[in-house]
Design an enzyme around this catalytic site. Structure first.
Site, mmCIF file in Angstrom:
data_model
loop_
_atom_site.group_PDB
_atom_site.id
_atom_site.type_symbol
_atom_site.label_atom_id
_atom_site.label_comp_id
_atom_site.label_asym_id
_atom_site.label_seq_id
_atom_site.Cartn_x
_atom_site.Cartn_y
_atom_site.Cartn_z
ATOM 1 N N LYS A 161 0.841 -1.187 0.000
ATOM 2 C CA LYS A 161 0.000 0.000 0.000
ATOM 3 C C LYS A 161 0.884 1.248 0.000
ATOM 4 C CE LYS A 161 -4.150 -1.921 0.361
ATOM 5 N NZ LYS A 161 -5.247 -1.676 -0.591
ATOM 6 N N ASP A 189 -0.338 -0.687 -4.598
ATOM 7 C CA ASP A 189 -1.712 -0.192 -4.609
ATOM 8 C C ASP A 189 -1.715 1.219 -4.047
ATOM 9 O OD1 ASP A 189 -4.388 0.271 -4.589
ATOM 10 O OD2 ASP A 189 -4.913 -1.326 -3.189
ATOM 11 N N GLU A 217 -1.901 -0.716 -8.929
ATOM 12 C CA GLU A 217 -3.348 -0.543 -8.848
ATOM 13 C C GLU A 217 -3.720 0.921 -8.649
ATOM 14 O OE1 GLU A 217 -5.994 -2.960 -6.353
ATOM 15 O OE2 GLU A 217 -4.249 -4.242 -6.017
ATOM 16 N N ASP A 242 -9.069 -0.338 -10.126
ATOM 17 C CA ASP A 242 -9.784 -0.889 -8.975
ATOM 18 C C ASP A 242 -10.999 -0.015 -8.683
ATOM 19 O OD1 ASP A 242 -10.733 -1.920 -6.619
ATOM 20 O OD2 ASP A 242 -8.874 -1.742 -5.506
ATOM 21 N N LYS A 266 -13.884 -7.000 -7.468
ATOM 22 C CA LYS A 266 -14.254 -7.264 -6.073
ATOM 23 C C LYS A 266 -15.763 -7.445 -6.005
ATOM 24 C CE LYS A 266 -10.378 -4.641 -4.137
ATOM 25 N NZ LYS A 266 -9.967 -3.420 -3.400
#
Length: 352
Positions: A161, A189, A217, A242, A266
């Site tokens: 992250k 991400d 991402e 995403d 997702k």
């Protein structure tokens, strides 16, 4: 076989350690469990986790959708009209993707239990699954320690992250790379944390430093498709959507317009397994590979995503570590290092 009832229950599950991204810090997850009961007593289960900053869904909103229009749409219908029931879920109200995902999962679960087969068998395959492990946003030193421990625990791919402080992001990756082998793959991400020109500058610097980044991402805001395309066209590292991807319409626009290189599906964003399957197929038809991801979610909904990923041939990447962050042990799926084992019991594997 008539769907006789829909019931819900809310409970909170603490995390083992806080989970930090560029958008939020979580110490527990809210879990909305939904149960569908057939007239013969078979019960199917689903679950949803609200994520205000991504889906806009709250616990109260999920519960209202489930006990209102979704319940009205399903109770009294015949489970043997399975595809019709799936359509009724998606069309009974606007938005509410987390609630739709929870009951879509429950409908798949109860139908597979009626057929006495695992969900992966109903969907058509059972490929081997592995998962990356997420390294939350923190100081470079703390992230390096977390990354090193994850590799020692058997994970060969790390999802890092970044984005909360772009000036620190290069230092974060440098610190991580200094303590792990080059054979360990990194995925980044940014959680919408960078501006387009800033993203290009950062990614090119990472490429020059040879950080071995598999893909990145959502480097920019989800609504900024032009910015997303700007980044995609100017860097060599593959870019994955995403927060820009919720629906089949989003998927079609992203892949046909060449805004991205990859898609992250997702269930909570798209509304369940049926919609996820359509998105992956749209991407497949346009030569774009997909990853299955998850929010901070309960094991049940992550396991449903895993069954989908094991069956759809265009899901090439797997990010299913959310249950490992929970204080309770996973039940309907098991982990051995990065390897995931699905239950062979009917449905998703829950036993009531």
């Amino acid at each position: 076989m008539i769907i006789q009832d829909l019931q819900i229950k809310r409970r909170n599950i603490p995390l083992r350690v806080p989970f930090k991204t560029a958008l939020r810090t979580a110490t527990e997850i809210e879990n909305i469990e939904v149960s569908l009961t057939l007239e013969n007593g078979i019960i199917g289960q689903g679950a949803a986790a609200p994520t205000f900053v991504i889906t806009g869904d709250s616990s109260e909103g999920i519960e209202a959708a489930l006990t209102g229009p979704i319940k009205t749409a399903l109770v009294g219908t015949d489970i043997n009209g399975f595809q019709t029931a799936l359509q009724r879920i998606q069309t009974c109200c606007v938005g509410n993707t987390s609630a739709k995902a929870a009951v879509d999962i429950a409908l798949h679960d109860v139908y597979c239990k009626l057929l006495n087969i695992p969900l992966y068998a109903f969907l058509g395959d059972k490929r081997a699954l592995t998962t990356c492990m997420t390294v939350g946003v923190d100081t470079p030193e703390k992230m390096a320690l977390d990354a090193k421990k994850s590799v020692e625990d058997g994970f060969q791919t790390l999802k890092v992250k970044v984005g909360a402080n772009p000036q620190l992001d290069i230092a974060r990756i440098e610190a991580i790379r200094s303590v792990i082998p080059n054979t360990v793959m990194l995925r980044l991400d940014a959680n919408q944390g960078w501006k387009p020109k800033q993203a290009v500058q950062l990614i090119k610097e990472m490429e020059e430093k040879q950080f071995h980044i598999e893909f990145i991402e959502q480097p920019v805001a989800g609504y900024d498709l032009d910015g997303l395309k700007f980044v995609t066209e100017r860097v060599a590292t593959p870019i994955m959507a995403d927060e820009s991807l919720f629906s089949t319409k989003d998927a079609f626009k992203l892949v046909t317009g060449h805004y991205i290189d990859l898609l992250n599906i997702k269930l909570m964003k798209c509304g369940g397994i049926s919609q996820a399957w359509s998105i992956a197929s749209i991407a497949e038809a346009n030569g774009v590979a997909c990853m299955i991801g998850s929010m901070m979610e309960p094991t049940l909904s992550v396991a449903a995503a895993a069954h989908f990923a094991a069956a759809h041939p265009n899901v090439k990447y797997f990010d299913l570590d959310a249950p490992l962050w929970l204080s309770e042990e996973p039940d309907v799926m098991t982990y051995k290092g990065e390897n995931i084992q699905l239950s062979d019991l009917p449905g998703i594997g829950s036993v009531l």
